[in-house]
Structures are given as C-alpha cells and as structure tokens.
Design a protein around this motif. Structure first.
Motif, PDB file in Angstrom:
ATOM      1  N   SER A 153       8.175   7.489 -36.286  1.00  0.00           N
ATOM      2  CA  SER A 153       8.584   8.063 -35.001  1.00  0.00           C
ATOM      3  C   SER A 153       7.985   7.214 -33.896  1.00  0.00           C
ATOM      4  CB  SER A 153       8.100   9.512 -34.878  1.00  0.00           C
ATOM      5  OG  SER A 153       6.687   9.539 -34.884  1.00  0.00           O
ATOM      6  N   ARG A 155       7.887   6.901 -29.202  1.00  0.00           N
ATOM      7  CA  ARG A 155       8.400   7.265 -27.883  1.00  0.00           C
ATOM      8  C   ARG A 155       7.730   6.384 -26.846  1.00  0.00           C
ATOM      9  NH1 ARG A 155       5.266  10.711 -24.538  1.00  0.00           N
ATOM     10  NH2 ARG A 155       3.370  11.373 -25.557  1.00  0.00           N
ATOM     11  N   TYR A 156       8.427   6.219 -25.727  1.00  0.00           N
ATOM     12  CA  TYR A 156       7.900   5.462 -24.600  1.00  0.00           C
ATOM     13  C   TYR A 156       7.394   6.435 -23.561  1.00  0.00           C
ATOM     14  CZ  TYR A 156      10.515   1.708 -26.774  1.00  0.00           C
ATOM     15  OH  TYR A 156      10.989   0.788 -27.667  1.00  0.00           O
TER      16      TYR A 156
END
Length: 185
Positions: A153, A155-156
């Motif tokens: 996984s 995310r930014y």
C-alpha cells in the motif's frame, strides 16, 4: 503512519521545511535525529543509475545483510512492484511530495516481514543533484536477512497550504484602483 520512528522523522522534516514544499538537505542535522539514523537513508536521482543509495543507516544495511551504498533502491523490489516504486520515487523527487508505503519482504527462513517506508524530498537547488531521504522501519522482524521487497500500500501526503507573508498582505490592503508595475517591455 504507523511506526513511531516514521512519525518522529516526518515531524522533524516537517519542522525543517517551515511551510515550504521541502527543506534543503543542508538543514537536516544528524545529531537531532540521532536515535533514528540507523533506519534513515539518502537516495540520489541519477538518470542512468536510477535512485542509488548515497547513505544507508546501519539497521537498513543489516536488514538486507549488505552495504547498500551505490545500489539502486528500486532493485530491492520484485518485478511486480519495481515499476510502482520507480513511479513513487519520481513523484517524490520531482513533485516534492512525501510518501508513505507498506512493504513486505521474505526472510531467508521463508517468513514474511512487514515494514513501513517513508520517502521525503529535499528541495531542488540549481546545479545540485536531486536527492531525497527516507526511513525504512520494520513493523515486525525476526532478525533474518530480508530478500525481495513488495509494495502492499502507499499514499502521498499533500503539501501544506502556502503561507502569505504579512508584508505582502499589507501591500495588497493598501493597493486600490489602477496600478502600474515597472518591468521590462
């Protein structure tokens, strides 16, 4: 972010950027993050070599049972995750976005280790190589050297809102009506 080391390193990096998109790499003081240095690494961005390690902490090297200096970071990942991690490294270095990712790795004894990866950009300076820093923290690990990594996984993290300088706000409040700006033709 789940790992306390990643939260501490991100908080320090965020403090050093002081509202900007990213801090200059000269602003990061190793003494201030002494307890995190074993998990910290620095990558450079080189068109022909990818993203080689410039510096890798002792715990990062111990996880893989070798010195990582000069080795391409993306090469640590399996074929299924290599394109994704290369894209992520490009976004972090070019768009100056921080990224956090879940990573799994297979140990020599066949067990699965879970890690958390934090990638943080440095501001780009003229005539200086593009680089970034990061922290690789094991969530659980049995001490066996790790093999191929896989992304699970990611995310930014968004940029902070841009601050207005009080002086600029004062000028805008005073300026009304027709304005002439001096400049080139």
């Amino acid at each position: 972010m789940k790992h306390p080391s990643n939260r501490a390193f991100y908080a320090y990096w965020d403090e050093k950027r002081d509202g900007e998109r990213a801090p200059d790499r000269r602003e990061i003081e190793p003494a201030a993050i002494r307890e995190l240095l074993g998990d910290v690494f620095v990558l450079s961005c080189e068109p022909k070599l990818g993203y080689p390690f410039r510096v890798a902490g002792t715990r990062v090297c111990a996880l893989l049972d070798r010195d990582l200096k000069g080795e391409d970071f993306a090469a640590l990942f399996g074929a299924a995750s290599r394109a994704e991690i290369t894209d992520m490294l490009g976004v972090v270095s070019e768009e100056l976005l921080a990224a956090v990712a879940g990573v799994t790795a297979t140990a020599r004894d066949g067990s699965i280790a879970h890690l958390e990866l934090l990638l943080l950009p440095f501001s780009n300076r003229t005539h200086a190589p593009i680089s970034m820093t990061g922290l690789l923290a094991p969530m659980q690990h049995n001490g066996q050297p790790l093999g191929e990594f896989a992304l699970t996984s990611w995310r930014y993290m968004n940029h902070p809102p841009q601050r207005f300088i009080p002086r600029a706000l004062k000028k805008l409040a005073i300026a009304r009506g027709f304005m002439v700006y001096e400049g080139l033709r």
